[in-house]
Design a protein around this motif. Structure first.
Motif, mmCIF file in Angstrom:
data_model
loop_
_atom_site.group_PDB
_atom_site.id
_atom_site.type_symbol
_atom_site.label_atom_id
_atom_site.label_comp_id
_atom_site.label_asym_id
_atom_site.label_seq_id
_atom_site.Cartn_x
_atom_site.Cartn_y
_atom_site.Cartn_z
ATOM 1 N N MET A 117 0.853 -1.183 0.000
ATOM 2 C CA MET A 117 0.000 0.000 0.000
ATOM 3 C C MET A 117 0.893 1.239 0.000
ATOM 4 O O MET A 117 1.660 1.464 0.919
ATOM 5 N N ARG A 118 0.796 2.013 -1.018
ATOM 6 C CA ARG A 118 1.660 3.181 -1.190
ATOM 7 C C ARG A 118 1.102 4.439 -0.525
ATOM 8 O O ARG A 118 1.680 5.502 -0.649
ATOM 9 N N LEU A 119 0.005 4.299 0.153
ATOM 10 C CA LEU A 119 -0.646 5.442 0.784
ATOM 11 C C LEU A 119 0.274 6.137 1.777
ATOM 12 O O LEU A 119 0.240 7.357 1.917
ATOM 13 N N SER A 120 1.113 5.370 2.435
ATOM 14 C CA SER A 120 2.000 5.955 3.448
ATOM 15 C C SER A 120 2.988 6.947 2.846
ATOM 16 O O SER A 120 3.469 7.835 3.540
ATOM 17 N N ARG A 121 3.274 6.822 1.557
ATOM 18 C CA ARG A 121 4.181 7.760 0.896
ATOM 19 C C ARG A 121 3.591 9.163 0.789
ATOM 20 O O ARG A 121 4.310 10.126 0.578
ATOM 21 N N HIS A 122 2.286 9.244 0.903
ATOM 22 C CA HIS A 122 1.601 10.513 0.713
ATOM 23 C C HIS A 122 1.046 11.090 2.014
ATOM 24 O O HIS A 122 0.187 11.964 1.979
ATOM 25 N N ALA A 123 1.532 10.612 3.127
ATOM 26 C CA ALA A 123 1.003 11.031 4.428
ATOM 27 C C ALA A 123 1.114 12.539 4.632
ATOM 28 O O ALA A 123 0.174 13.180 5.115
ATOM 29 N N ALA A 124 2.235 13.123 4.266
ATOM 30 C CA ALA A 124 2.416 14.568 4.467
ATOM 31 C C ALA A 124 1.448 15.365 3.596
ATOM 32 O O ALA A 124 0.792 16.295 4.076
ATOM 33 N N ALA A 125 1.334 14.996 2.329
ATOM 34 C CA ALA A 125 0.420 15.709 1.429
ATOM 35 C C ALA A 125 -1.030 15.547 1.876
ATOM 36 O O ALA A 125 -1.810 16.512 1.860
ATOM 37 N N LEU A 126 -1.390 14.332 2.275
ATOM 38 C CA LEU A 126 -2.754 14.098 2.763
ATOM 39 C C LEU A 126 -3.021 14.897 4.034
ATOM 40 O O LEU A 126 -4.111 15.449 4.211
ATOM 41 N N SER A 127 -2.034 14.952 4.909
ATOM 42 C CA SER A 127 -2.197 15.718 6.154
ATOM 43 C C SER A 127 -2.408 17.198 5.860
ATOM 44 O O SER A 127 -3.298 17.837 6.441
ATOM 45 N N ILE A 128 -1.616 17.735 4.957
ATOM 46 C CA ILE A 128 -1.751 19.149 4.594
ATOM 47 C C ILE A 128 -3.116 19.407 3.962
ATOM 48 O O ILE A 128 -3.790 20.389 4.297
ATOM 49 N N ALA A 129 -3.543 18.523 3.071
ATOM 50 C CA ALA A 129 -4.849 18.685 2.424
ATOM 51 C C ALA A 129 -5.985 18.600 3.447
ATOM 52 O O ALA A 129 -6.933 19.390 3.401
ATOM 53 N N SER A 130 -5.884 17.666 4.391
ATOM 54 C CA SER A 130 -6.913 17.532 5.432
ATOM 55 C C SER A 130 -6.976 18.770 6.310
ATOM 56 O O SER A 130 -8.062 19.261 6.635
ATOM 57 N N LEU A 169 -8.294 8.703 4.736
ATOM 58 C CA LEU A 169 -7.054 8.359 4.027
ATOM 59 C C LEU A 169 -5.830 8.882 4.775
ATOM 60 O O LEU A 169 -4.806 8.198 4.874
ATOM 61 N N THR A 170 -5.952 10.079 5.301
ATOM 62 C CA THR A 170 -4.856 10.666 6.062
ATOM 63 C C THR A 170 -4.552 9.830 7.303
ATOM 64 O O THR A 170 -3.388 9.527 7.591
ATOM 65 N N LEU A 171 -5.583 9.438 8.031
ATOM 66 C CA LEU A 171 -5.385 8.644 9.244
ATOM 67 C C LEU A 171 -4.763 7.289 8.925
ATOM 68 O O LEU A 171 -3.841 6.849 9.617
ATOM 69 N N VAL A 172 -5.261 6.635 7.876
ATOM 70 C CA VAL A 172 -4.680 5.343 7.476
ATOM 71 C C VAL A 172 -3.205 5.524 7.125
ATOM 72 O O VAL A 172 -2.357 4.735 7.555
ATOM 73 N N SER A 173 -2.902 6.567 6.369
ATOM 74 C CA SER A 173 -1.506 6.787 5.968
ATOM 75 C C SER A 173 -0.619 7.063 7.181
ATOM 76 O O SER A 173 0.518 6.578 7.241
ATOM 77 N N LEU A 174 -1.114 7.803 8.142
ATOM 78 C CA LEU A 174 -0.318 8.096 9.344
ATOM 79 C C LEU A 174 -0.114 6.856 10.209
ATOM 80 O O LEU A 174 0.966 6.654 10.774
ATOM 81 N N ILE A 175 -1.131 6.018 10.304
ATOM 82 C CA ILE A 175 -0.971 4.756 11.042
ATOM 83 C C ILE A 175 0.110 3.916 10.380
ATOM 84 O O ILE A 175 0.978 3.351 11.048
ATOM 85 N N LEU A 176 0.076 3.854 9.056
ATOM 86 C CA LEU A 176 1.083 3.071 8.336
ATOM 87 C C LEU A 176 2.485 3.668 8.487
ATOM 88 O O LEU A 176 3.455 2.937 8.704
#
Length: 176
Positions: free
Chosen positions: A1-14, A84-91
């Motif tokens: 799952m590549r979602l963790s690579r985008h944690a910072a961008a997802l966090s900023i967007a959230s 999505l942000t929470l899942v990425s941060l957990i990962l």
């Protein structure tokens, strides 16, 4: 799952979307309701009387504005984006811990999703319930308002679970 690579961008967007929604709440929606805070922001829920007071203060026009500018736009996107942000941060934080990292990637993803999905479902259910009340005031009765309040409290309680896990993971990573 590549979602963790985008944690910072997802966090900023959230965070950006949350700030926009908060600005709308305090600068526009509360003016429409005579200064009353929106029902979906009341962490501890609301009584049926408080719910009716908010709906009455908004009136049909205010209710339509909130449906369009909140529930059909920003709050349609926000629960999914935050999830999505929470899942990425957990990962991200979990993979820095040896026990979590030792789990197969699919199990890591399933664990993360299991922590976050209940929140997303509760948030969308609450949004639907409140939008329905705003669209047809005749549906507003003590039972429907109590149910909407229960969904609001449930949403925040279920959101606290992944946030807590992320905090625990982050602290464990920091201690290493």
């Amino acid at each position: 799952m590549r979602l963790s690579r985008h944690a910072a961008a997802l966090s900023i967007a959230s965070i950006a979307l949350f700030l926009v929604m908060t600005a709308l709440e305090f600068l526009y929606f509360q003016r429409l309701s005579g200064g009353l805070i929106s029902l979906d922001m009341r962490v501890a829920g609301f009584t049926p009387d408080e719910g009716m007071a908010w709906l009455t203060a908004l009136g049909r026009r205010g209710g339509e504005i909130i449906i369009v500018w909140h529930y059909l736009t920003f709050d349609l996107l926000f629960p999914a984006l935050l999830s999505l942000t929470l899942v990425s941060l957990i990962l991200v934080f979990g993979r820095r811990l040896s026990t979590f990292r030792a789990m197969p990637a699919q199990l890591q993803a399933l664990f993360s999703l299991a922590l976050v999905l209940p929140y997303a479902i509760a948030d969308y259910a609450q949004n639907f319930a409140l939008a329905r009340l705003l669209s047809d005031f005749q549906l507003a009765n003590p039972d429907s308002l109590a149910f909407a309040s229960l969904l609001t409290v449930t949403k925040f309680a279920l959101l606290a679970i992944p946030v807590f896990v992320i905090a625990v993971f982050a602290l464990a990573v920091k201690r290493r």
